[in-house]
Design a protein around this motif. Structure first.
Motif, PDB file in Angstrom:
ATOM      1  N   LEU A  61      -0.325 -10.247  -9.725  1.00  0.00           N
ATOM      2  CA  LEU A  61      -1.345 -10.578  -8.724  1.00  0.00           C
ATOM      3  C   LEU A  61      -1.202  -9.664  -7.507  1.00  0.00           C
ATOM      4  O   LEU A  61      -2.196  -9.141  -6.993  1.00  0.00           O
ATOM      5  CB  LEU A  61      -1.225 -12.044  -8.310  1.00  0.00           C
ATOM      6  CG  LEU A  61      -2.179 -12.521  -7.228  1.00  0.00           C
ATOM      7  CD1 LEU A  61      -3.629 -12.408  -7.693  1.00  0.00           C
ATOM      8  CD2 LEU A  61      -1.857 -13.958  -6.842  1.00  0.00           C
ATOM      9  N   TYR A  62       0.027  -9.451  -7.069  1.00  0.00           N
ATOM     10  CA  TYR A  62       0.275  -8.526  -5.967  1.00  0.00           C
ATOM     11  C   TYR A  62      -0.254  -7.134  -6.321  1.00  0.00           C
ATOM     12  O   TYR A  62      -0.915  -6.486  -5.505  1.00  0.00           O
ATOM     13  CB  TYR A  62       1.778  -8.454  -5.656  1.00  0.00           C
ATOM     14  CG  TYR A  62       2.096  -7.561  -4.482  1.00  0.00           C
ATOM     15  CD1 TYR A  62       2.182  -8.083  -3.204  1.00  0.00           C
ATOM     16  CD2 TYR A  62       2.302  -6.201  -4.652  1.00  0.00           C
ATOM     17  CE1 TYR A  62       2.460  -7.266  -2.114  1.00  0.00           C
ATOM     18  CE2 TYR A  62       2.581  -5.377  -3.573  1.00  0.00           C
ATOM     19  CZ  TYR A  62       2.667  -5.913  -2.306  1.00  0.00           C
ATOM     20  OH  TYR A  62       2.933  -5.101  -1.241  1.00  0.00           O
ATOM     21  N   GLY A  63       0.027  -6.683  -7.530  1.00  0.00           N
ATOM     22  CA  GLY A  63      -0.412  -5.360  -7.967  1.00  0.00           C
ATOM     23  C   GLY A  63      -1.925  -5.216  -7.969  1.00  0.00           C
ATOM     24  O   GLY A  63      -2.460  -4.183  -7.550  1.00  0.00           O
ATOM     25  N   VAL A  64      -2.622  -6.248  -8.418  1.00  0.00           N
ATOM     26  CA  VAL A  64      -4.091  -6.207  -8.436  1.00  0.00           C
ATOM     27  C   VAL A  64      -4.632  -6.158  -7.011  1.00  0.00           C
ATOM     28  O   VAL A  64      -5.506  -5.345  -6.688  1.00  0.00           O
ATOM     29  CB  VAL A  64      -4.660  -7.417  -9.211  1.00  0.00           C
ATOM     30  CG1 VAL A  64      -6.159  -7.565  -8.996  1.00  0.00           C
ATOM     31  CG2 VAL A  64      -4.341  -7.299 -10.696  1.00  0.00           C
ATOM     32  N   LEU A  65      -4.105  -7.023  -6.145  1.00  0.00           N
ATOM     33  CA  LEU A  65      -4.567  -7.024  -4.752  1.00  0.00           C
ATOM     34  C   LEU A  65      -4.182  -5.729  -4.039  1.00  0.00           C
ATOM     35  O   LEU A  65      -4.954  -5.205  -3.230  1.00  0.00           O
ATOM     36  CB  LEU A  65      -4.011  -8.237  -4.009  1.00  0.00           C
ATOM     37  CG  LEU A  65      -4.587  -9.579  -4.467  1.00  0.00           C
ATOM     38  CD1 LEU A  65      -3.883 -10.734  -3.770  1.00  0.00           C
ATOM     39  CD2 LEU A  65      -6.085  -9.645  -4.243  1.00  0.00           C
ATOM     40  N   TYR A  66      -3.010  -5.195  -4.338  1.00  0.00           N
ATOM     41  CA  TYR A  66      -2.582  -3.917  -3.785  1.00  0.00           C
ATOM     42  C   TYR A  66      -3.572  -2.818  -4.182  1.00  0.00           C
ATOM     43  O   TYR A  66      -3.996  -2.023  -3.355  1.00  0.00           O
ATOM     44  CB  TYR A  66      -1.178  -3.563  -4.299  1.00  0.00           C
ATOM     45  CG  TYR A  66      -0.652  -2.251  -3.791  1.00  0.00           C
ATOM     46  CD1 TYR A  66       0.161  -2.205  -2.666  1.00  0.00           C
ATOM     47  CD2 TYR A  66      -0.976  -1.047  -4.419  1.00  0.00           C
ATOM     48  CE1 TYR A  66       0.643  -0.998  -2.183  1.00  0.00           C
ATOM     49  CE2 TYR A  66      -0.501   0.154  -3.947  1.00  0.00           C
ATOM     50  CZ  TYR A  66       0.310   0.179  -2.830  1.00  0.00           C
ATOM     51  OH  TYR A  66       0.774   1.376  -2.358  1.00  0.00           O
ATOM     52  N   PHE A  67      -3.942  -2.796  -5.453  1.00  0.00           N
ATOM     53  CA  PHE A  67      -4.884  -1.789  -5.936  1.00  0.00           C
ATOM     54  C   PHE A  67      -6.199  -1.865  -5.158  1.00  0.00           C
ATOM     55  O   PHE A  67      -6.695  -0.854  -4.660  1.00  0.00           O
ATOM     56  CB  PHE A  67      -5.136  -1.976  -7.436  1.00  0.00           C
ATOM     57  CG  PHE A  67      -6.285  -1.153  -7.949  1.00  0.00           C
ATOM     58  CD1 PHE A  67      -6.144   0.217  -8.139  1.00  0.00           C
ATOM     59  CD2 PHE A  67      -7.507  -1.745  -8.234  1.00  0.00           C
ATOM     60  CE1 PHE A  67      -7.207   0.987  -8.595  1.00  0.00           C
ATOM     61  CE2 PHE A  67      -8.573  -0.991  -8.696  1.00  0.00           C
ATOM     62  CZ  PHE A  67      -8.420   0.378  -8.877  1.00  0.00           C
ATOM     63  N   PHE A  68      -6.762  -3.069  -5.042  1.00  0.00           N
ATOM     64  CA  PHE A  68      -8.039  -3.199  -4.341  1.00  0.00           C
ATOM     65  C   PHE A  68      -7.909  -2.870  -2.861  1.00  0.00           C
ATOM     66  O   PHE A  68      -8.743  -2.150  -2.303  1.00  0.00           O
ATOM     67  CB  PHE A  68      -8.645  -4.597  -4.530  1.00  0.00           C
ATOM     68  CG  PHE A  68      -9.354  -4.744  -5.831  1.00  0.00           C
ATOM     69  CD1 PHE A  68     -10.573  -4.129  -6.038  1.00  0.00           C
ATOM     70  CD2 PHE A  68      -8.796  -5.479  -6.861  1.00  0.00           C
ATOM     71  CE1 PHE A  68     -11.235  -4.235  -7.247  1.00  0.00           C
ATOM     72  CE2 PHE A  68      -9.440  -5.590  -8.085  1.00  0.00           C
ATOM     73  CZ  PHE A  68     -10.660  -4.978  -8.281  1.00  0.00           C
ATOM     74  N   LEU A  69      -6.868  -3.369  -2.228  1.00  0.00           N
ATOM     75  CA  LEU A  69      -6.718  -3.150  -0.792  1.00  0.00           C
ATOM     76  C   LEU A  69      -6.318  -1.710  -0.484  1.00  0.00           C
ATOM     77  O   LEU A  69      -6.961  -1.036   0.322  1.00  0.00           O
ATOM     78  CB  LEU A  69      -5.675  -4.118  -0.232  1.00  0.00           C
ATOM     79  CG  LEU A  69      -5.476  -4.109   1.274  1.00  0.00           C
ATOM     80  CD1 LEU A  69      -6.778  -4.411   1.989  1.00  0.00           C
ATOM     81  CD2 LEU A  69      -4.434  -5.137   1.655  1.00  0.00           C
ATOM     82  N   HIS A  70      -5.286  -1.217  -1.125  1.00  0.00           N
ATOM     83  CA  HIS A  70      -4.735   0.100  -0.809  1.00  0.00           C
ATOM     84  C   HIS A  70      -5.559   1.243  -1.402  1.00  0.00           C
ATOM     85  O   HIS A  70      -5.954   2.167  -0.702  1.00  0.00           O
ATOM     86  CB  HIS A  70      -3.287   0.181  -1.304  1.00  0.00           C
ATOM     87  CG  HIS A  70      -2.625   1.468  -1.010  1.00  0.00           C
ATOM     88  ND1 HIS A  70      -2.587   2.507  -1.908  1.00  0.00           N
ATOM     89  CD2 HIS A  70      -1.969   1.903   0.098  1.00  0.00           C
ATOM     90  CE1 HIS A  70      -1.935   3.515  -1.371  1.00  0.00           C
ATOM     91  NE2 HIS A  70      -1.543   3.181  -0.155  1.00  0.00           N
TER      92      HIS A  70
END
Length: 148
Positions: free
Chosen positions: A83-92
């Motif tokens: 979940l962190y990785g998915v949100l990181y991808f979208f945000l970063h």
């Protein structure tokens, strides 16, 4: 179910705080030769720095596989890291660096603060002198509206 949610949150938080330390002490330290590609103008869609995402994603996959049969803490922590990785991808990658131009620049104050902190991090192309190494947890100063 409450335990599952707790372990998802632990996995997510572990990524933010270990990611901060890894970014500050390893990526801007002995692993700079890999990470510096993220601080330079990109010559293509992928950067050598993307190897770090593969590493973190691999950890999540291993945890999910190890905990799958019992649906134990390893599975749920792997879900939290994912979940962190998915949100990181979208945000970063999508919102901040615009590697994919799916959305406009962030508009709400939380996302603006994260954006400002990341801009401050990229003010230098050197491994020294960088600031703000987290993604979701950043100093309060970046959330202050300076346009007033």
């Amino acid at each position: 179910m409450v335990k599952a949610v707790g372990f998802i949150l632990i996995g997510f938080a572990a990524m933010e705080f270990s990611g901060w330390a890894i970014h500050k002490y390893l990526m801007h330290g002995p692993l700079w030769s890999i990470h510096k590609t993220h601080h330079q103008a990109s010559k293509g869609f992928f950067e050598l720095n993307d190897l770090f995402s593969l590493l973190f994603g691999s950890i999540a996959i291993v945890l999910i596989i190890l905990g799958f049969d019992a649906l134990d803490y390893r599975f749920w922590m792997g879900v939290g890291i994912s979940l962190y990785g998915v949100l990181y991808f979208f945000l970063h990658d999508v919102l901040i660096h615009r590697r994919l131009k799916w959305f406009d620049r962030p508009g709400n104050s939380f996302l603006k603060g994260i954006f400002r902190a990341h801009q401050a991090h990229h003010r230098t192309n050197r491994k020294e002198d960088a600031v703000s190494f987290g993604l979701f947890v950043v100093p309060k100063e970046y959330f202050k509206d300076k346009e007033k």
